[in-house]
Design a protein around this motif. Structure first.
Motif: not given
Length: 264
Positions: A230, A248, A250-253
């Motif tokens: 992270t 952030n 992975g692909t998530d924010t």
């Protein structure tokens, strides 16, 4: 069974230590910490170039009972982060906060409690994480606590620190003649001062004397090899506390911004 439990423990870890939003089962807001568990504080609280700087530049997260901070995410207010009490662990005084940016839980059918204790020493701000998981399906799980530094207010812009810790999870299965091996998770925390003494506007409110940091958290379970990482940027305002975080995973924010606060 074992893979499911390990996956659950990873969720506990990341929601407990990260500035990340996850859909997890809620836990009791105020917990009794088990001080008999072996504490495993970070063992490499270093700086670059490696010498410990002077005293604190101020108070960038004020600790007092009933202090609280409410963060907004996606237009909705999160549960208030409130300091509920003090505790002594190994002759050190900590402030118990009812959660640390987000609720903690295990998911995958296992429900656990994470207790977060905050402490400041010199210019270093740390959090002690302990996790309790109730017995399920004849299995009891014990998770060792750990502690790490998430802010050093006495560093200059560009300076860094690194902290490491180890979390050990032990299992006992009722009636099983074969013991299960411990699961060891190695943790690394890397921080850097990106800006200092700056002015930042959050939710229409202007804050002075702000420190901005980057913070990377890496978790690796021995024998599994996969890293869980992270990356966050966090803003702390002097005499107020955290005012914004962008994480952030992975692909998530996930972005959280301070909506209101009470500082005594």
């Amino acid at each position: 069974m074992k893979k499911s439990i390990i996956r659950s423990l990873v969720i506990v870890l990341i929601t407990a230590i990260g500035f990340v939003s996850c859909d997890t089962e809620p836990v009791d807001p105020v917990l009794n910490d088990n001080n008999n568990n072996g504490e495993n504080p970070g063992n490499n609280p270093g700086t670059n170039p490696g010498t410990e700087p002077g005293s604190s530049d101020g108070d960038y997260w004020p600790y007092a009972i009933n202090n609280q901070w409410v963060f907004e995410q996606d237009g909705e207010a999160n549960q208030p982060m409130k300091i509920t009490s003090t505790e002594s662990v190994n002759n050190k005084t900590y402030y118990k906060i009812d959660h640390f940016f987000e609720n903690e839980g295990t998911g995958d059918g296992f429900t656990g409690n994470a207790t977060m204790l905050l402490r400041k020493e010199g210019g270093s701000y740390s959090v002690r994480v302990s996790v309790e998981i109730p017995s399920e399906e004849g299995m009891s799980i014990t998770v060792s606590p750990f502690e790490y530094i998430f802010l050093k207010d006495n560093l200059e812009v560009g300076q860094t620190w690194t902290d490491t810790a180890e979390q050990v999870t032990s299992y006992e299965i009722e009636g099983s003649p074969i013991p299960m091996p411990d699961v060891v998770m190695n943790l690394t925390f890397e921080g850097k001062i990106l800006a200092k003494d700056v002015t930042v506007t959050v939710n229409g409110v202007t804050y002075n004397d702000v420190i901005k940091i980057s913070f990377k958290q890496t978790a690796v379970i021995e024998g599994m090899g996969t890293e869980t990482v992270t990356n966050s940027e966090i803003w702390f305002a002097k005499n107020i506390g955290p005012i914004k975080s962008v994480a952030n995973a992975g692909t998530d924010t996930f972005t959280q911004e301070l909506q209101s606060y009470i500082v005594n």
